[in-house]
Design an enzyme around this catalytic site. Structure first.
Site, PDB file in Angstrom:
ATOM      1  N   SER A 116      42.779  40.314  45.788  1.00 52.76           N
ATOM      2  CA  SER A 116      42.382  40.761  47.122  1.00 52.76           C
ATOM      3  C   SER A 116      43.258  40.228  48.236  1.00 52.76           C
ATOM      4  O   SER A 116      43.167  40.718  49.368  1.00 52.76           O
ATOM      5  CB  SER A 116      40.919  40.373  47.389  1.00 52.76           C
ATOM      6  OG  SER A 116      40.058  41.055  46.524  1.00 52.76           O
ATOM      7  N   THR A 181      40.146  39.008  52.095  1.00 48.39           N
ATOM      8  CA  THR A 181      40.231  40.244  52.865  1.00 48.39           C
ATOM      9  C   THR A 181      40.244  40.015  54.368  1.00 48.39           C
ATOM     10  O   THR A 181      41.163  40.480  55.057  1.00 48.39           O
ATOM     11  CB  THR A 181      39.105  41.209  52.468  1.00 48.39           C
ATOM     12  OG1 THR A 181      39.263  41.563  51.094  1.00 48.39           O
ATOM     13  CG2 THR A 181      39.145  42.464  53.312  1.00 48.39           C
ATOM     14  N   ASP A 388      39.967  47.689  48.115  1.00 50.87           N
ATOM     15  CA  ASP A 388      41.222  46.979  47.870  1.00 50.87           C
ATOM     16  C   ASP A 388      41.669  47.130  46.427  1.00 50.87           C
ATOM     17  O   ASP A 388      42.851  47.167  46.125  1.00 50.87           O
ATOM     18  CB  ASP A 388      41.098  45.502  48.253  1.00 50.87           C
ATOM     19  CG  ASP A 388      39.866  44.829  47.671  1.00 50.87           C
ATOM     20  OD1 ASP A 388      39.027  45.516  47.054  1.00 50.87           O
ATOM     21  OD2 ASP A 388      39.731  43.602  47.850  1.00 50.87           O
TER      22      ASP A 388
END
Length: 540
Positions: A116, A181, A388
């Site tokens: 991520s 993120t 993602d």
């Protein structure tokens, strides 16, 4: 406005169809050809009449479902319908009605299946990079200790591009706000795990390499974000200070309280006290006077926020409520805003092979998307929904229509043992000798934390590497089509909003009013109303 009307009517139509379906099997209308012909005619008319919204995007909202691959979207859609006592397959997620879709390639520069951090750098900064690093190019290896090299190869994000153009920016997440993120929007660091300290640094006060929490509070663009909402409070507190009723200590070894520092910086900037707020509970968030608040910092858990179905509603707001709060603060800027909203715990449930929990987190995420669509003007706001990366979840086994997506699918393996519809390719759900799920007494298979079976044993399930879907609506949403690299997402959003490298561009839409009306949506809304009435009568 007219796009919003269209979405509402399509959803009403879907629900009208759904409520006529029994729990298992199709209704009488579905058994004939006319039903599907009429249904398709409406969809075709929508596609035929639809035209791109060519305005400049005043606002951009990126919804990121962490780990929300297509294999998660489909069963989540079914669960959403089944929670409303429908068969489920005919249900629609809020973003299913977005007019433009694309497939996004998620690989990192150095790995086929990504993490991520590398993906966040791609869709936030527009640059693909290595697994485990944030806000830097592929020239920085994970764990790099040369601060000058990290600094030299740092890249900026769409949040900074927004601020540089006079817009506001913010982040909402159900994870720690320092997690991969959200950190992709404001941090440049050689290891995503350096959230509260950098292990190799003897001088933790170094201004060259800072941990992620420090970058959020001290550096650009973090220091000027109008909204920061999520979890991770302990990462901002010194290790001699306890956090919350459980008495867990902070994690900072540099002795700094970064929450106090955020408040101090706002005070020293000359802002009146009522213009900035720090909140640590749902009740305090509900008490915010949005007409007077320009900066909102909320940390609602010492670590990640609780799963939506397990949260204490007196302490932790939902992702829907945080999204609402963010929009209320950000939309006061006449120039517009850019907002990242992450449903981060979809991924965490998948890592534990808790398939049912992952679906519930996706349904909660969908409610936040629906809230945003209702709250903004889609003629001036670009809304993008994507993931993602995916996970190794599968939906299989020929279950009959309306079968509980959380349960046994009604079929048996070659040894006569039944199995669940949801399974994983790897993870802690591995069983050397597979247990008949219908005989398990310790946990009901539809429970939130029932561990679905996995083919390969791993302490924590690994990600999936297939392309993820992207859904878009609003100004310049038509840019999202075909199969694209993940870095394309950031640049397309920037192009739509005329920020970043497109800030002073002479593209036509950059000089066009954001409030211009797309006439074709007006026509289509009228057409849809007539068609909706026609089909509804057939279903009565």
């Amino acid at each position: 406005m007219f796009i919003s009307i269209t979405i509402v009517l399509v959803n009403v139509l879907a629900l009208s169809v759904a409520k006529n379906l029994p729990q298992v099997g199709a209704n009488n209308a579905e058994l004939g050809a006319q039903y599907w012909t009429d249904f398709s005619r409406i969809a075709l008319q929508e596609a035929y009449q639809s035209k791109p919204v060519l305005n400049r995007a005043k606002n951009v909202i990126l919804f990121l479902g962490d780990g929300m691959g297509v294999s998660t979207i489909t069963p989540s859609r079914i669960l959403k319908g089944q929670l409303r006592n429908h068969t489920g397959e005919e249900a629609r997620l809020a973003f299913d009605d977005f007019p433009y879709t694309s497939l996004i390639k998620t690989y990192n520069v150095d790995y086929q299946v990504p993490d991520s951090a590398g993906t966040a750098t791609a869709f936030m900064c527009g640059v693909k990079t290595n697994k485990g690093v944030l806000g830097v190019t592929g020239r920085v290896a994970r764990g790099e200790t040369d601060c000058e090299l990290v600094h030299k190869n740092s890249v900026s994000s769409i949040l900074k591009w927004a601020l540089d153009s006079g817009r506001s920016a913010g982040i909402v997440t159900t994870t720690r706000v320092t997690h991969a993120t959200p950190a992709g929007g404001y941090a440049s660091v050689a290891n995503r795990e350096w959230e509260a300290w950098i292990p190799y640094q003897s001088n933790t006060q170094s201004n060259k390499c800072k941990d992620i929490a420090r970058q959020l509070v001290e550096n650009e663009p973090g220091a000027n974000l109008s909204v920061i909402l999520g979890g991770g409070r302990r990462y901002f507190l010194p290790d001699h200070q306890t956090d919350g009723p459980n008495g867990e200590k902070g994690l900072r070894i540099d002795g700094q309280n970064m929450i106090d520092k955020w408040l101090q910086q706002k005070r020293e900037s000359g802002l009146p006290d009522h213009r900035y707020r720090y909140v640590d509970s749902r009740q305090k968030l509900a008490a915010v006077d949005y007409s007077r608040t320009d900066y909102l910092f909320g940390l609602f858990n010492g670590d990640h926020m609780s799963y939506d179905r397990e949260r204490d509603a007196t302490i932790e707001p939902s992702i829907e409520e945080m999204t609402d709060a963010a929009i209320r603060v950000l939309r006061k800027n006449a120039n517009g805003f850019v907002l990242l909203v992450e449903g981060g715990r979809i991924d965490h449930a998948h890592h534990e092979n808790h398939g049912v929990m992952a679906l519930h987190e996706t349904v909660a995420f969908d409610r936040a998307v629906e809230l945003a669509v209702r709250s903004v003007n889609l003629d001036e706001t670009l809304v993008v929904v994507t993931a993602d990366h995916s996970h190794s979840l599968t939906m299989n086994g020929y279950p009959k229509r309306g079968t509980d997506i959380r349960g046994i699918n009604g079929n048996h393996d070659d040894n006569g043992v039944p199995f669940t519809t949801l399974m994983y390719g790897n993870g802690p759900g591995y069983q050397h000798d597979r247990v008949d799920p219908s005989t398990v007494n310790t946990s009901n298979i539809s429970d939130l934390k029932y561990r679905n079976v996995a083919a390969i044993p791993l302490v924590s399930a690994h990600h999936g590497g297939e392309d993820v879907a992207l859904y878009a609506i609003g100004p310049m949403a038509h840019l999202f089509r075909g199969t694209q690299e993940q870095s394309y997402v950031a640049h397309s959003m920037a192009f739509a909003a005329c920020i970043g490298q497109f800030k002073n561009s002479d593209y036509d839409h950059c000089n066009r009013s954001s409030s211009a009306t797309n006439i074709s949506t007006t026509f289509f809304s009228s057409y849809l109303i007539i068609s909706f009435i026609f089909i509804s009568f057939q279903l009565i």
